[in-house]
Design a protein around this motif. Structure first.
Motif, short mmCIF file in Angstrom:
data_model
loop_
_atom_site.label_atom_id
_atom_site.label_comp_id
_atom_site.label_asym_id
_atom_site.label_seq_id
_atom_site.Cartn_x
_atom_site.Cartn_y
_atom_site.Cartn_z
N ASP A 189 0.83 -1.21 0.00
CA ASP A 189 0.00 0.00 0.00
C ASP A 189 0.86 1.26 0.00
O ASP A 189 0.54 2.25 -0.66
CB ASP A 189 -0.93 0.00 1.22
CG ASP A 189 -2.03 -1.04 1.12
OD1 ASP A 189 -2.30 -1.51 -0.02
OD2 ASP A 189 -2.64 -1.39 2.16
N ALA B 127 0.78 3.84 -3.22
CA ALA B 127 0.35 5.23 -3.05
C ALA B 127 1.44 6.19 -3.52
O ALA B 127 1.16 7.21 -4.18
CB ALA B 127 0.01 5.49 -1.58
N GLN C 259 1.42 6.21 -7.21
CA GLN C 259 0.09 6.50 -7.75
C GLN C 259 -0.44 5.37 -8.63
O GLN C 259 -0.98 5.58 -9.72
CB GLN C 259 0.11 7.82 -8.53
CG GLN C 259 0.52 9.01 -7.68
CD GLN C 259 0.61 10.31 -8.47
OE1 GLN C 259 0.21 10.38 -9.62
NE2 GLN C 259 1.12 11.35 -7.83
N ASP D 279 -2.20 2.77 -6.81
CA ASP D 279 -3.04 2.03 -5.87
C ASP D 279 -4.35 1.57 -6.50
O ASP D 279 -4.94 0.57 -6.08
CB ASP D 279 -3.30 2.83 -4.59
CG ASP D 279 -3.46 4.31 -4.84
OD1 ASP D 279 -3.45 4.74 -6.00
OD2 ASP D 279 -3.61 5.04 -3.84
#
Length: 367
Positions: free
Chosen positions: A117, A121, A124, A126
């Protein structure tokens, strides 16, 4: 992050008949971004593979945090590598591709999910975690490959021409992404490319290679403005540096000058005083296109020549004008707002204070 020191790295093939790496010495500080650059076949990818442990060296030392890992298995070197081909598992989701290395290391599921995760993130991606590689664009696949490397948090990251398969727009975007990641994470990176623009924009320092030898190691500014030799000078920069053949002479005041021919007429260029001792010797004057321009340059070492425009190449932010000097083609950089015309003779101002001078025989920089 880790330091890396390469000491007298040599690599030979076919019973020592072919030497691919010829005594490479490079030291990299913790958190430094080093780029290996050079033409195809110069040995940069081979050097990268020896650092990763994918190829054995014939002699020398590979020190990570002061420990020689030359004989250590790749899996035990604590290095993550991002390949040109992405090397993603097609039957796995993005999530599983990123998590693969963590599962091999037998981290617990909660830690793996947290790391996946985190990097998703950061990159970019996710919203792509449940897709498979075939459902992704080239830029997205490259970010997944980077995510897999970042999730491991190794001592050293290796990038082997990671952007070469992307189109021009995506390459620029991914360059910015990689630069931002390095600034955020302070990672130690060795990055291979043949693209000198990538090298100039990304690197803290650049190692320029040719025929298995290190030609120069320095900051982008040093490589661009103080190249060690004509190869480095010509390889870095777009358009590349102009090389103007000349002969040192002494004028009536005992000052060094060089004569260049423009449209059949000789013109004298004032040379630095340090070249006085080379009276009668052949040299090469290296001038970047931006040092030959329509804009008036003031100061010692500046001169103006009437040059005829042979070709105009608009690039947007500037225009490259091709002219002839000493019977050879020379690239000049002029403002896009200047109304130059092909066939027109116009004054070009040359800033010789920015010139680099090479020995015509050895091709090494004199001053």
């Amino acid at each position: 992050m880790a330091t890396l020191a390469l000491k007298q790295i040599r690599k030979t093939y076919r019973n020592a008949e072919i030497e691919t790496l010829k005594g490479i010495d490079i030291s990299i500080d913790s958190g430094e971004f080093l780029i290996l650059v050079g033409p195809s076949g110069c040995g940069k990818s081979t050097l990268m593979n020896t650092i990763a442990g994918l190829e054995n060296i014939s002699s020398g030392e590979i020190l990570i945090d002061g420990v020689d890992v030359a004989q250590v298995e790749p899996k035990d070197r604590d290095i993550a590598m991002v390949f040109q081909s992405y090397a993603l598992y097609p039957n796995m989701t993005v999530r599983d591709n990123i998590a693969f290395g963590l599962k091999i290391r037998k981290l617990d599921k909660a830690r793996i999910a947290q790391e996946v995760d985190r990097v998703a993130a950061m990159l970019q991606i996710d919203h792509l975690l449940d897709r498979k590689p075939a459902q992704l664009s080239g830029g997205q696949r490259q970010r997944v490959a980077m995510g897999r490397a970042l999730a491991r948090q190794p001592k050293l990251y290796l990038f082997d021409e990671p952007l070469s398969n992307l189109d021009a727009k995506l390459r620029v975007e991914m360059r910015t992404q990689i630069k931002r990641l390095h600034q955020q994470l302070g990672t130690t990176i060795v990055y291979v490319t043949h693209d000198q623009i990538e090298a100039m924009t990304l690197a803290d320092r650049i190692a320029v290679m040719k025929d298995g030898e290190l030609q120069q190691l320095g900051t982008p500014k040093e490589i661009y403005n103080q190249p060690n030799n004509m190869f480095v000078a010509g390889f870095m920069g777009s358009p590349s540096m102009n090389f103007i053949q000349a002969k040192v002479e002494l004028d009536a005041q005992n000052k060094p000058v060089a004569s260049v021919t423009v449209a059949g007429e000789p013109h004298l260029l004032a040379l630095p005083a340090a070249l006085r001792e080379r009276d009668g010797q052949s040299i090469v004057i290296g001038l970047r296109p931006e040092n030959i321009t329509e804009q008036l340059v003031e100061g010692e070492g500046c001169t103006t020549l009437p040059l005829t425009v042979d070709v105009l190449e608009p690039t947007g932010p500037d225009t490259i004008a091709m002219v002839t000097m000493n019977g050879q083609e020379v690239a000049c950089r002029i403002s896009p707002d200047y109304e130059a015309k092909v066939g027109e003779t116009m004054p070009f101002h040359i800033d010789l204070s920015k010139a680099v001078f090479f020995d015509a025989q050895s091709q090494q920089r004199i001053i």
